[in-house]
Design a protein around this motif. Structure first.
Motif, PDB file in Angstrom:
ATOM      1  N   GLY A  58     -12.493 -33.784  -9.797  1.00  0.00           N
ATOM      2  CA  GLY A  58     -13.274 -32.829 -11.053  1.00  0.00           C
ATOM      3  C   GLY A  58     -12.379 -31.610 -11.369  1.00  0.00           C
ATOM      4  O   GLY A  58     -11.510 -31.049 -10.527  1.00  0.00           O
ATOM      5  N   CYS A  59     -12.478 -31.312 -12.403  1.00  0.00           N
ATOM      6  CA  CYS A  59     -12.015 -30.171 -12.894  1.00  0.00           C
ATOM      7  C   CYS A  59     -12.996 -29.364 -13.570  1.00  0.00           C
ATOM      8  O   CYS A  59     -13.890 -29.751 -14.356  1.00  0.00           O
ATOM      9  CB  CYS A  59     -10.952 -30.589 -13.852  1.00  0.00           C
ATOM     10  N   ASP A  60     -13.018 -28.035 -13.674  1.00  0.00           N
ATOM     11  CA  ASP A  60     -13.762 -27.244 -14.456  1.00  0.00           C
ATOM     12  C   ASP A  60     -13.256 -25.860 -14.771  1.00  0.00           C
ATOM     13  O   ASP A  60     -12.510 -25.073 -13.823  1.00  0.00           O
ATOM     14  CB  ASP A  60     -15.334 -26.951 -13.776  1.00  0.00           C
ATOM     15  N   ILE A  61     -13.751 -25.176 -15.593  1.00  0.00           N
ATOM     16  CA  ILE A  61     -12.858 -23.564 -16.029  1.00  0.00           C
ATOM     17  C   ILE A  61     -13.631 -22.828 -15.420  1.00  0.00           C
ATOM     18  O   ILE A  61     -13.312 -21.749 -15.066  1.00  0.00           O
ATOM     19  CB  ILE A  61     -13.373 -23.547 -17.519  1.00  0.00           C
ATOM     20  N   ASP A  62     -14.951 -22.899 -14.642  1.00  0.00           N
ATOM     21  CA  ASP A  62     -15.805 -22.250 -13.798  1.00  0.00           C
ATOM     22  C   ASP A  62     -15.296 -22.168 -12.539  1.00  0.00           C
ATOM     23  O   ASP A  62     -15.674 -23.155 -11.561  1.00  0.00           O
ATOM     24  CB  ASP A  62     -17.294 -22.378 -14.089  1.00  0.00           C
ATOM     25  N   GLU A  63     -14.390 -21.002 -11.966  1.00  0.00           N
ATOM     26  CA  GLU A  63     -13.909 -21.260 -10.773  1.00  0.00           C
ATOM     27  C   GLU A  63     -14.953 -21.038  -9.577  1.00  0.00           C
ATOM     28  O   GLU A  63     -14.706 -21.464  -8.670  1.00  0.00           O
ATOM     29  CB  GLU A  63     -12.911 -19.941 -10.593  1.00  0.00           C
ATOM     30  N   ALA A  64     -16.161 -20.319  -9.716  1.00  0.00           N
ATOM     31  CA  ALA A  64     -17.179 -20.389  -8.873  1.00  0.00           C
ATOM     32  C   ALA A  64     -17.826 -21.664  -8.661  1.00  0.00           C
ATOM     33  O   ALA A  64     -17.984 -21.902  -7.556  1.00  0.00           O
ATOM     34  CB  ALA A  64     -18.207 -19.328  -9.349  1.00  0.00           C
ATOM     35  N   ASP A  65     -17.915 -22.676  -9.735  1.00  0.00           N
ATOM     36  CA  ASP A  65     -18.572 -23.933  -9.333  1.00  0.00           C
ATOM     37  C   ASP A  65     -17.510 -24.586  -8.797  1.00  0.00           C
ATOM     38  O   ASP A  65     -17.914 -25.446  -7.683  1.00  0.00           O
ATOM     39  CB  ASP A  65     -18.682 -24.715 -10.806  1.00  0.00           C
TER      40      ASP A  65
END
Length: 479
Positions: A58-65
């Protein structure tokens, strides 16, 4: 930044697990490398973990997630960062890509030229919707023959200005299924979305596309099952899809009717809903004292199936009444449709009076577009065929109702002007004279001009005075 403000900033609308699981099943994600390029809370990845042969990334711009997900079973398989940049290094890598990417609001389109020029669908443009770039990314990172399953706004498959996106899809993928999702499926937005699945392959225009309209989230699993088993009746050859501009399942169903002359109601009218107040602010006058008063139409003013009785209930309001609404004022030639209530849901009438009037909130109001005869539309809605279609769109057990979005997808046959005028003349006279048996004669006139109508829209086996009153124990047959 609070959780809610962060959600808004990143355009995050998380996917219900039942949708995530179904989208994985659509592409038979059982073995191989899978990625969600906008993983958010990880709902797709968590579903993928149930398949022992899948390695989810997975990849996401939201570091907290990403930080939260790294605390569990996905640790070591996650990247934090802008997927439109980070994942460009992973071309032709994965067997499956699945997810619900962010959608663009007008104020936050992608304008960075380096990012735009990294994508075929962004190159040479001043800006591009983020979901369109993500769509290309989902396919870019797949191996040849890899499968994708993605949630997108409906406009991508229907808007005329985005035809080039659909052309790109036809040339670079093999579309497998298109499923229209119900509104408000994601908390915080009522955007109309679709689930699109397919295969990364230079299209040879072979095979079939399955399509379905999911009216309620509870239907999604059943639709997926039918598609997976090849039991879904609504399919279209890919070469046919390539020739069609509008891929909405509702429109594709119409095409499967064997004619292009079936139109969605939303393409013929503009819909709005009436208005009234409740509680202490709800009060009326029993008579019209001046020309400033408006008669309020309610469900009890409708005759069974079609027509109005102005005198059955007479409630009047003036512009100072809390129940008054400019938007709910009726104009001559508009169509009134009772949207709710056992026994009266589905009743229809043309407002053909020179009086001040307003509809209450039990009534949808249809304003016909230019050159659309309101009497013809009302005649179709009042026919047994139209009432059968309306019944299919109603929902609820104790109190059935039909929303504007559901009603807008009702299918209407278009005939020649001479044929429509013949039907209008009969229907209008029959309603005004309150003739007995008018609906049966009206059905005959539609059947006369529409080939295979009784097969395309079958009647229930039992007839009731109010077609919407009985929803159970009715099954369709071809007459």
């Amino acid at each position: 930044m609070t959780k809610e403000s962060k959600k808004k900033f990143y355009e995050q609308f998380f996917t219900p697990p039942v949708i995530a699981e179904g989208m994985l099943k659509l592409i038979d994600a059982e073995r191989g490398y899978l990625i969600d390029p906008s993983c958010g809370d990880g709902v797709f990845l968590k579903s993928a973990l149930k398949c022992k042969g899948i390695k989810p990334f997975g990849c996401d711009i939201d570091e907290a997630d990403i930080k939260d997900l790294n605390k569990g079973a996905l640790k070591g398989f996650l990247l934090a960062g802008d997927s439109l940049k980070v994942l460009l290094n992973y071309k032709d890598t994965f067997d499956f890509s699945v997810g619900n990417p962010p959608f663009s609001a007008q104020e936050n389109l992608i304008t960075n030229q380096h990012t735009l020029n990294s994508f075929t669908l962004g190159k040479g443009r001043k800006s591009q919707a983020i979901e369109i770039l993500f769509l290309e990314l989902f396919i870019y990172i797949l191996k040849q023959g890899g499968w994708f399953s993605i949630i997108l706004p409906e406009g991508i498959i229907s808007t005329k200005s985005l035809q080039y996106v659909r052309d790109w899809l036809i040339n670079n993928t093999q579309i497998y299924s298109v499923i229209s999702l119900p509104r408000k499926i994601f908390n915080g937005t009522s955007s109309k979305c679709i689930a699109l699945s397919g295969k990364k392959i230079k299209s040879k225009l072979k095979g079939k596309v399955s399509f379905a309209s999911c009216e309620d989230i509870s239907e999604f699993t059943k639709i997926v099952e039918k598609i997976s088993k090849g039991n879904l009746k609504d399919t279209l050859a890919i070469e046919e899809l390539a020739k069609i501009n509008d891929w909405r399942p509702e429109r594709l169903v119409i095409r499967n009717y064997g004619t292009d002359n079936w139109i969605l109601l939303s393409e013929l009218v503009t819909l709005r809903t009436g208005f009234v107040k409740y509680g202490e602010e709800r009060y009326f006058n029993a008579e019209s004292k001046t020309h400033e008063y408006y008669q309020l139409f309610i469900a009890r003013n409708f005759l069974p199936i079609a027509g109005l009785d102005l005198k059955k209930v007479t409630l009047f309001i003036d512009k100072n009444n809390p129940s008054f609404s400019e938007k709910a004022i009726l104009r001559k030639g508009e169509i009134l449709f009772v949207r709710v209530g056992v026994g009266c849901c589905g009743r229809v009438a043309v407002f053909d009076y020179d009086i001040n009037a307003q509809a209450d909130d039990w009534i949808h109001i249809m304003t016909p577009h230019n050159n659309v005869d309101p009497w013809y539309l009302a005649s179709w809605l009042a026919s047994s065929y139209g009432q059968w279609l309306i019944k299919q769109m109603s929902h609820g057990v104790g109190t059935v109702s039909i929303s504007k979005s559901r009603l807008s997808n009702l299918r209407v046959p278009r005939l020649s002007k001479i044929q429509e005028d013949e039907i209008v003349d009969y229907f209008r006279n029959a309603i005004q004279k309150k003739e007995n048996g008018w609906q049966k004669e009206l059905d005959k006139k539609f059947k006369k001009y529409i080939k295979n109508l009784a097969v395309l829209i079958p009647f229930p086996t039992r007839k009731f005075s109010y077609p919407l009153r009985q929803k159970k124990n009715q099954h369709a047959i071809a007459l």
